[in-house]
Design an enzyme around this catalytic site. Structure first.
Site, PDB file in Angstrom:
ATOM      1  N   ARG A 121      41.298  29.831  60.426  1.00  0.00           N
ATOM      2  CA  ARG A 121      40.062  30.489  59.963  1.00  0.00           C
ATOM      3  C   ARG A 121      40.168  32.006  59.865  1.00  0.00           C
ATOM      4  NH1 ARG A 121      37.785  26.450  63.178  1.00  0.00           N
ATOM      5  NH2 ARG A 121      37.054  24.750  61.846  1.00  0.00           N
ATOM      6  N   LYS A 143      41.221  41.574  47.945  1.00  0.00           N
ATOM      7  CA  LYS A 143      41.219  40.366  47.110  1.00  0.00           C
ATOM      8  C   LYS A 143      42.541  39.661  47.333  1.00  0.00           C
ATOM      9  CE  LYS A 143      38.341  41.363  43.075  1.00  0.00           C
ATOM     10  NZ  LYS A 143      38.336  41.499  41.613  1.00  0.00           N
ATOM     11  N   GLU A 185      48.003  51.180  35.803  1.00  0.00           N
ATOM     12  CA  GLU A 185      46.822  51.102  36.678  1.00  0.00           C
ATOM     13  C   GLU A 185      46.375  52.505  37.105  1.00  0.00           C
ATOM     14  OE1 GLU A 185      45.099  48.386  37.185  1.00  0.00           O
ATOM     15  OE2 GLU A 185      46.486  46.751  36.727  1.00  0.00           O
ATOM     16  N   LYS A 227      40.095  53.620  44.643  1.00  0.00           N
ATOM     17  CA  LYS A 227      39.860  52.198  44.918  1.00  0.00           C
ATOM     18  C   LYS A 227      39.075  52.038  46.221  1.00  0.00           C
ATOM     19  CE  LYS A 227      41.315  47.576  44.493  1.00  0.00           C
ATOM     20  NZ  LYS A 227      42.310  46.593  44.114  1.00  0.00           N
ATOM     21  N   GLU A 237      32.413  42.744  44.529  1.00  0.00           N
ATOM     22  CA  GLU A 237      32.255  42.823  43.075  1.00  0.00           C
ATOM     23  C   GLU A 237      30.931  42.265  42.579  1.00  0.00           C
ATOM     24  OE1 GLU A 237      35.955  42.289  40.924  1.00  0.00           O
ATOM     25  OE2 GLU A 237      34.844  41.740  39.145  1.00  0.00           O
ATOM     26  N   ARG A 241      32.256  47.466  41.466  1.00  0.00           N
ATOM     27  CA  ARG A 241      33.689  47.138  41.538  1.00  0.00           C
ATOM     28  C   ARG A 241      34.242  46.648  40.203  1.00  0.00           C
ATOM     29  NH1 ARG A 241      37.105  44.332  46.544  1.00  0.00           N
ATOM     30  NH2 ARG A 241      39.068  44.297  45.425  1.00  0.00           N
ATOM     31  N   ASN A 245      38.034  46.690  36.417  1.00  0.00           N
ATOM     32  CA  ASN A 245      38.543  45.744  35.423  1.00  0.00           C
ATOM     33  C   ASN A 245      38.697  46.366  34.037  1.00  0.00           C
ATOM     34  OD1 ASN A 245      38.647  43.659  37.269  1.00  0.00           O
ATOM     35  ND2 ASN A 245      36.521  43.059  36.892  1.00  0.00           N
ATOM     36  N   HIS A 248      41.146  45.096  31.492  1.00  0.00           N
ATOM     37  CA  HIS A 248      41.563  43.773  31.949  1.00  0.00           C
ATOM     38  C   HIS A 248      40.928  42.640  31.145  1.00  0.00           C
ATOM     39  CE1 HIS A 248      43.112  46.169  35.208  1.00  0.00           C
ATOM     40  NE2 HIS A 248      43.615  45.121  35.824  1.00  0.00           N
ATOM     41  N   HIS A 252      43.888  40.641  30.111  1.00  0.00           N
ATOM     42  CA  HIS A 252      44.092  39.327  30.714  1.00  0.00           C
ATOM     43  C   HIS A 252      44.278  38.257  29.639  1.00  0.00           C
ATOM     44  CE1 HIS A 252      42.666  36.184  33.874  1.00  0.00           C
ATOM     45  NE2 HIS A 252      43.966  36.201  33.715  1.00  0.00           N
ATOM     46  N   HIS A 265      51.819  42.492  33.881  1.00  0.00           N
ATOM     47  CA  HIS A 265      50.367  42.681  33.988  1.00  0.00           C
ATOM     48  C   HIS A 265      49.950  44.090  33.529  1.00  0.00           C
ATOM     49  CE1 HIS A 265      46.340  42.407  35.647  1.00  0.00           C
ATOM     50  NE2 HIS A 265      46.567  43.509  36.357  1.00  0.00           N
TER      51      HIS A 265
HETATM   52  N1  LIG Z   1      44.729  41.477  44.841  1.00  0.00           N
HETATM   53  C1  LIG Z   1      44.481  42.345  43.898  1.00  0.00           C
HETATM   54  O1  LIG Z   1      43.502  43.090  43.941  1.00  0.00           O
HETATM   55  C2  LIG Z   1      45.434  42.454  42.746  1.00  0.00           C
HETATM   56  C3  LIG Z   1      45.325  43.509  41.834  1.00  0.00           C
HETATM   57  C4  LIG Z   1      46.276  43.604  40.819  1.00  0.00           C
HETATM   58  C5  LIG Z   1      47.303  42.671  40.722  1.00  0.00           C
HETATM   59  N2  LIG Z   1      47.365  41.649  41.628  1.00  0.00           N
HETATM   60  C6  LIG Z   1      48.449  40.660  41.565  1.00  0.00           C
HETATM   61  O2  LIG Z   1      49.682  41.343  41.802  1.00  0.00           O
HETATM   62  C7  LIG Z   1      50.733  40.588  41.217  1.00  0.00           C
HETATM   63  C8  LIG Z   1      51.673  41.522  40.508  1.00  0.00           C
HETATM   64  O3  LIG Z   1      52.217  42.406  41.459  1.00  0.00           O
HETATM   65  P1  LIG Z   1      53.503  43.284  41.151  1.00  0.00           P
HETATM   66  O4  LIG Z   1      53.345  43.929  39.834  1.00  0.00           O
HETATM   67  O5  LIG Z   1      53.750  44.102  42.343  1.00  0.00           O
HETATM   68  O6  LIG Z   1      54.626  42.187  40.931  1.00  0.00           O
HETATM   69  P2  LIG Z   1      55.639  41.459  41.925  1.00  0.00           P
HETATM   70  O7  LIG Z   1      55.090  41.295  43.260  1.00  0.00           O
HETATM   71  O8  LIG Z   1      56.099  40.232  41.204  1.00  0.00           O
HETATM   72  O9  LIG Z   1      56.857  42.496  41.987  1.00  0.00           O
HETATM   73  C9  LIG Z   1      57.564  42.794  40.810  1.00  0.00           C
HETATM   74  C10 LIG Z   1      59.080  42.637  41.010  1.00  0.00           C
HETATM   75  O10 LIG Z   1      59.565  43.767  41.734  1.00  0.00           O
HETATM   76  C11 LIG Z   1      60.344  43.320  42.840  1.00  0.00           C
HETATM   77  N3  LIG Z   1      60.213  44.377  43.841  1.00  0.00           N
HETATM   78  C12 LIG Z   1      59.140  44.637  44.620  1.00  0.00           C
HETATM   79  N4  LIG Z   1      59.320  45.767  45.291  1.00  0.00           N
HETATM   80  C13 LIG Z   1      60.555  46.228  44.972  1.00  0.00           C
HETATM   81  C14 LIG Z   1      61.308  47.360  45.330  1.00  0.00           C
HETATM   82  N5  LIG Z   1      60.803  48.317  46.122  1.00  0.00           N
HETATM   83  N6  LIG Z   1      62.543  47.506  44.822  1.00  0.00           N
HETATM   84  C15 LIG Z   1      63.049  46.575  43.962  1.00  0.00           C
HETATM   85  N7  LIG Z   1      62.366  45.502  43.555  1.00  0.00           N
HETATM   86  C16 LIG Z   1      61.138  45.329  44.051  1.00  0.00           C
HETATM   87  C17 LIG Z   1      59.761  41.988  43.199  1.00  0.00           C
HETATM   88  O11 LIG Z   1      60.665  41.211  43.943  1.00  0.00           O
HETATM   89  C18 LIG Z   1      59.472  41.427  41.806  1.00  0.00           C
HETATM   90  O12 LIG Z   1      60.654  40.891  41.247  1.00  0.00           O
HETATM   91  C19 LIG Z   1      50.083  39.564  40.319  1.00  0.00           C
HETATM   92  O13 LIG Z   1      50.170  38.304  40.928  1.00  0.00           O
HETATM   93  C20 LIG Z   1      48.625  40.005  40.231  1.00  0.00           C
HETATM   94  O14 LIG Z   1      47.747  38.932  40.055  1.00  0.00           O
HETATM   95  C21 LIG Z   1      46.466  41.535  42.630  1.00  0.00           C
END
Ligand SMILES: NC(=O)c1ccc[n+]([C@@H]2O[C@H](COP(=O)([O-])OP(=O)(O)OC[C@H]3O[C@@H](n4cnc5c(N)ncnc54)[C@H](O)[C@@H]3O)[C@@H](O)[C@H]2O)c1
Length: 362
Positions: A121, A143, A185, A227, A237, A241, A245, A248, A252, A265
């Site tokens: 939980r 999130k 971003e 943020k 949101e 918030r 987006n 997006h 998206h 993304h």
């Molecule tokens: N929770 C939220 O508010 C929120 C907001 C935006 C995006 N997201 C989510 O985030 C995800 C995308 O995140 P991302 O862009 O970080 O992608 P990711 O986590 O897939 O990382 C991108 C790549 O970089 C590699 N990597 C990470 N750090 C590294 C480093 N320091 N050196 C070398 N390689 C490295 C990872 O292994 C991966 O291959 C999506 O799933 C998206 O839905 C969530």
């Protein structure tokens, strides 16, 4: 070290930003009232780069540490791998006062946060984001979530971390394309909230791309402050918030229609930001020169700003209609009115969007 507070009453926490601070995480954890058992969740790519430094620091601080890795990739952000995390947590007997450390990009942060929010939980988790996107966006705000085969991020919770620990040095190993996706971003924060940040991005491109410590720390800090401010005012949101987006709604849809393979993304968001700015211009809400500046900054960082000509407009519209941001058939847009200021806008007709998507680039 820079420190930012995310103000959420009893769920408040700090974001710490610094250079070479991974080694400091263990001592920091001692300040929380945690049981001695802790687990790191990471992927093999990130763990091979930074796992030892984080693990040694945590062990040196007296914690018993286990490591859980999941394969690298968005396709593993699903319930099957959450199940794997639960299996491990139960096997190593993590209790209700234990914590998880999410070491990686947004994928690791989202799935670890989700597992933490549901295991027994809800237990504590700490974000140690290693991509620019995760440092400026996904690690802050609580999130969490995983994908379902019928939609991205469809299963999730709001669950705030206890701490976000950002070591900007980790960006040195990040592939350039991933870095740029994170910049998208940051551009977003400039457009929605802070004209000065936008100016800074225009003027300091080379420093930022060369990871000049002061420049990169400044853009991460400003993004986190924005943020944190938005999330503090609207954690779940229900209003404000939604401005996060911006870009997006269309972005998206572009990701979905291209099967999440063609664009990262941030790249899809970059296209979405320009198209949504143009939509705002078509509705007479923003001047052309402001829209041109938005496009120019996106282009200058080598990010895409136009929708590829081979992309099917009808599929984009259909995807937007099915998006979880569309409520009772009404698409919600975040429209810039000028750089640094946006408004939430509902009731744009599909015909207007079709006109936009079929119009020639400016
Ligand atoms: N929770 C939220 O508010 C929120 C907001 C935006 C995006 N997201 C989510 O985030 C995800 C995308 O995140 P991302 O862009 O970080 O992608 P990711 O986590 O897939 O990382 C991108 C790549 O970089 C590699 N990597 C990470 N750090 C590294 C480093 N320091 N050196 C070398 N390689 C490295 C990872 O292994 C991966 O291959 C999506 O799933 C998206 O839905 C969530």
């Amino acid at each position: 070290m820079e420190k930012i507070r995310v103000d959420l009453a009893e769920r408040s926490y700090n974001i710490s930003i610094g250079n070479n601070i991974l080694e400091g995480i263990g001592e920091k954890l001692k300040l929380f009232d945690l049981s001695p058992r802790i687990a790191i969740v990471s992927n093999p790519t990130v763990f091979s780069l930074y796992g030892d430094r984080v693990s040694n620091s945590v062990k040196k601080a007296g914690f018993e540490l286990s490591t859980i890795t999941i394969p690298d990739g968005e396709e593993y952000k699903d319930l099957l791998w959450v199940q794997h995390i639960y299996d491990e947590l139960l096997r190593i007997k993590l209790d209700r006062s234990s914590a998880l450390i999410a070491l990686g990009g947004g994928v690791i942060g989202d799935i670890t946060g989700f597992a933490a929010s549901t295991y027994m939980r809800g237990i504590s988790y700490i974000q140690v984001p290693t991509t620019l996107l995760a440092q400026v966006d996904s690690s802050v705000g609580g999130k969490t979530g995983v994908n379902h085969k019928l939609g991205k991020n469809m299963i999730g919770t709001f669950w705030q971390p206890r701490l976000v620990w950002i070591d900007v040095e980790t960006l040195k190993t990040l592939p350039k394309r991933e870095l740029l996706a994170g910049i998208a971003e940051v551009i977003k924060y400039g457009v929605i909230y802070d004209g000065e940040l936008f100016d800074f991005l225009e003027v300091n491109k080379d420093k930022i791309l060369n990871l000049d410590s002061r420049a990169i720390t400044y853009i991460i800090k400003r993004s986190c402050e924005i943020k944190a401010d938005v999330v503090s005012k609207d954690e779940r949101e229900s209003g404000l918030r939604a401005i996060l987006n911006y870009g997006h709604t269309i972005g998206h849809a572009i990701e979905t229609v291209s099967g999440y393979k063609r664009f990262l993304h941030g790249e899809a968001v970059a296209i979405g930001m320009f198209l949504e700015a143009r939509l705002s211009q078509m509705l007479g809400l923003i001047d052309k020169d402001q829209v041109s500046r938005i496009k120019a900054v996106i282009d200058s960082y080598g990010l895409p700003s136009e929708m590829p000509a081979d992309m099917d407009v009808q599929s984009i519209l259909l995807s937007m209609r099915l998006d979880k941001k569309t409520v009772a058939g009404e698409m919600k847009f975040i429209f810039p009115e000028k750089i640094g200021q946006v408004r939430i806008h509902k009731g744009v007709t599909e015909n207007t969007i079709r006109d936009l998507l079929q119009s020639k680039p400016i």
